[in-house]
Design a protein around this motif. Structure first.
Motif, PDB file in Angstrom:
ATOM      1  N   VAL A  96       0.852  -1.189   0.000  1.00  0.00           N
ATOM      2  CA  VAL A  96       0.000   0.000   0.000  1.00  0.00           C
ATOM      3  C   VAL A  96       0.892   1.245   0.000  1.00  0.00           C
ATOM      4  O   VAL A  96       1.860   1.302   0.765  1.00  0.00           O
ATOM      5  CB  VAL A  96      -0.893   0.008   1.271  1.00  0.00           C
ATOM      6  N   PRO A  97       0.584   2.236  -0.840  1.00  0.00           N
ATOM      7  CA  PRO A  97       1.326   3.501  -0.744  1.00  0.00           C
ATOM      8  C   PRO A  97       0.843   4.296   0.480  1.00  0.00           C
ATOM      9  O   PRO A  97      -0.354   4.451   0.699  1.00  0.00           O
ATOM     10  CB  PRO A  97       1.000   4.217  -2.042  1.00  0.00           C
ATOM     11  N   LEU A  98       1.765   4.766   1.268  1.00  0.00           N
ATOM     12  CA  LEU A  98       1.448   5.508   2.496  1.00  0.00           C
ATOM     13  C   LEU A  98       2.244   6.797   2.545  1.00  0.00           C
ATOM     14  O   LEU A  98       3.394   6.847   2.107  1.00  0.00           O
ATOM     15  CB  LEU A  98       1.807   4.683   3.738  1.00  0.00           C
ATOM     16  N   PHE A  99       1.634   7.825   3.115  1.00  0.00           N
ATOM     17  CA  PHE A  99       2.366   9.039   3.454  1.00  0.00           C
ATOM     18  C   PHE A  99       2.461   9.060   4.974  1.00  0.00           C
ATOM     19  O   PHE A  99       1.453   9.133   5.668  1.00  0.00           O
ATOM     20  CB  PHE A  99       1.653  10.304   2.948  1.00  0.00           C
ATOM     21  N   ILE A 100       3.671   8.961   5.496  1.00  0.00           N
ATOM     22  CA  ILE A 100       3.874   8.879   6.938  1.00  0.00           C
ATOM     23  C   ILE A 100       3.761  10.282   7.533  1.00  0.00           C
ATOM     24  O   ILE A 100       4.533  11.177   7.203  1.00  0.00           O
ATOM     25  CB  ILE A 100       5.252   8.273   7.274  1.00  0.00           C
ATOM     26  N   ILE A 101       2.796  10.460   8.420  1.00  0.00           N
ATOM     27  CA  ILE A 101       2.585  11.742   9.079  1.00  0.00           C
ATOM     28  C   ILE A 101       3.427  11.839  10.339  1.00  0.00           C
ATOM     29  O   ILE A 101       4.105  12.831  10.559  1.00  0.00           O
ATOM     30  CB  ILE A 101       1.087  11.930   9.418  1.00  0.00           C
ATOM     31  N   ASP A 102       3.371  10.785  11.150  1.00  0.00           N
ATOM     32  CA  ASP A 102       4.072  10.813  12.436  1.00  0.00           C
ATOM     33  C   ASP A 102       4.334   9.386  12.881  1.00  0.00           C
ATOM     34  O   ASP A 102       3.657   8.454  12.460  1.00  0.00           O
ATOM     35  CB  ASP A 102       3.210  11.541  13.475  1.00  0.00           C
ATOM     36  N   LYS A 103       5.310   9.231  13.749  1.00  0.00           N
ATOM     37  CA  LYS A 103       5.522   7.947  14.397  1.00  0.00           C
ATOM     38  C   LYS A 103       5.863   8.221  15.854  1.00  0.00           C
ATOM     39  O   LYS A 103       6.527   9.211  16.174  1.00  0.00           O
ATOM     40  CB  LYS A 103       6.603   7.120  13.705  1.00  0.00           C
ATOM     41  N   LYS A 104       5.359   7.346  16.729  1.00  0.00           N
ATOM     42  CA  LYS A 104       5.583   7.558  18.153  1.00  0.00           C
ATOM     43  C   LYS A 104       5.404   6.243  18.898  1.00  0.00           C
ATOM     44  O   LYS A 104       4.896   5.272  18.359  1.00  0.00           O
ATOM     45  CB  LYS A 104       4.629   8.600  18.709  1.00  0.00           C
ATOM     46  N   LYS A 105       5.826   6.261  20.148  1.00  0.00           N
ATOM     47  CA  LYS A 105       5.617   5.121  21.036  1.00  0.00           C
ATOM     48  C   LYS A 105       4.677   5.586  22.137  1.00  0.00           C
ATOM     49  O   LYS A 105       4.958   6.564  22.822  1.00  0.00           O
ATOM     50  CB  LYS A 105       6.939   4.648  21.645  1.00  0.00           C
ATOM     51  N   ALA A 159      -3.377   6.792   4.140  1.00  0.00           N
ATOM     52  CA  ALA A 159      -3.533   5.783   3.089  1.00  0.00           C
ATOM     53  C   ALA A 159      -4.731   6.192   2.257  1.00  0.00           C
ATOM     54  O   ALA A 159      -5.873   6.007   2.661  1.00  0.00           O
ATOM     55  CB  ALA A 159      -3.744   4.404   3.696  1.00  0.00           C
ATOM     56  N   GLY A 160      -4.463   6.769   1.093  1.00  0.00           N
ATOM     57  CA  GLY A 160      -5.546   7.319   0.277  1.00  0.00           C
ATOM     58  C   GLY A 160      -6.131   8.524   0.988  1.00  0.00           C
ATOM     59  O   GLY A 160      -5.408   9.384   1.482  1.00  0.00           O
ATOM     60  N   PRO A 161      -7.450   8.602   1.135  1.00  0.00           N
ATOM     61  CA  PRO A 161      -8.051   9.738   1.833  1.00  0.00           C
ATOM     62  C   PRO A 161      -8.132   9.549   3.350  1.00  0.00           C
ATOM     63  O   PRO A 161      -8.469  10.481   4.062  1.00  0.00           O
ATOM     64  CB  PRO A 161      -9.463   9.801   1.236  1.00  0.00           C
ATOM     65  N   GLN A 162      -7.814   8.357   3.842  1.00  0.00           N
ATOM     66  CA  GLN A 162      -7.951   8.074   5.271  1.00  0.00           C
ATOM     67  C   GLN A 162      -6.643   8.265   6.026  1.00  0.00           C
ATOM     68  O   GLN A 162      -5.573   7.950   5.519  1.00  0.00           O
ATOM     69  CB  GLN A 162      -8.403   6.631   5.492  1.00  0.00           C
ATOM     70  N   ILE A 163      -6.770   8.717   7.254  1.00  0.00           N
ATOM     71  CA  ILE A 163      -5.627   8.753   8.168  1.00  0.00           C
ATOM     72  C   ILE A 163      -5.786   7.577   9.110  1.00  0.00           C
ATOM     73  O   ILE A 163      -6.795   7.449   9.798  1.00  0.00           O
ATOM     74  CB  ILE A 163      -5.567  10.080   8.936  1.00  0.00           C
TER      75      ILE A 163
END
Length: 149
Positions: free
Chosen positions: A46-55, A87-91
């Motif tokens: 799946v193509p994804l645009f990574i907004i943030d990553k956290k623990k 992912a597409g229009p969804q976060i």
């Protein structure tokens, strides 16, 4: 009580504990293999645009209610690596493994293998340069490689 009796009791107790841990480990390994097989059947690129990553703890994340209920109690108290992506229009909020978490770039477009809400692997994209690995991380990685063989 004589010394040899005391030593014999300790040897028997240690052997029993070792045998119990061995069989428990085999049971856990079997369960892990079944789960891994299920993930491999359902993963898709799946193509994804990574907004943030956290623990963060599971309770603080925007995950489906069913997922939160199915988590074991010990997992709920622990901080999990999570990636927030578009992912597409969804976060969506995706859980991932520690190794995958370290390879995911922030604010970048990537193609990744996703199985449900689990980010399995990063296939392509501009990945960050890997940082120098510490001794403990090397040992964990090598143990995981040996276990997977």
């Amino acid at each position: 009580m004589e010394t040899w009796m005391f030593v014999l009791i300790w040897v028997v107790v240690i052997a029993a504990v070792g045998a119990g841990l061995y069989f428990w480990g085999k049971k856990l390994q079997k369960r892990y293999d079944e789960q891994q097989q299920l993930v491999n059947q359902h993963k898709q690129v799946v193509p994804l645009f990574i907004i943030d990553k956290k623990k963060d703890k599971i309770d603080n994340l925007k995950l489906p209610k069913q997922v939160k209920e199915q988590m074991p109690k010990m997992q709920r108290k622990r901080k999990m690596p999570v990636v927030i992506a578009k992912a597409g229009p969804q976060i969506v909020t995706l859980m991932c493994d520690e190794v995958v978490y370290n390879t995911v770039p922030v604010k970048k477009q990537i193609k990744a293998e996703v199985a449900g809400i689990m980010l399995v692997n990063v296939v392509s994209g501009k990945l960050p340069t890997p940082q120098k690995e510490g001794l403990m991380n090397k040992m964990k990685r090598k143990a995981k490689e040996i276990r997977n063989k």
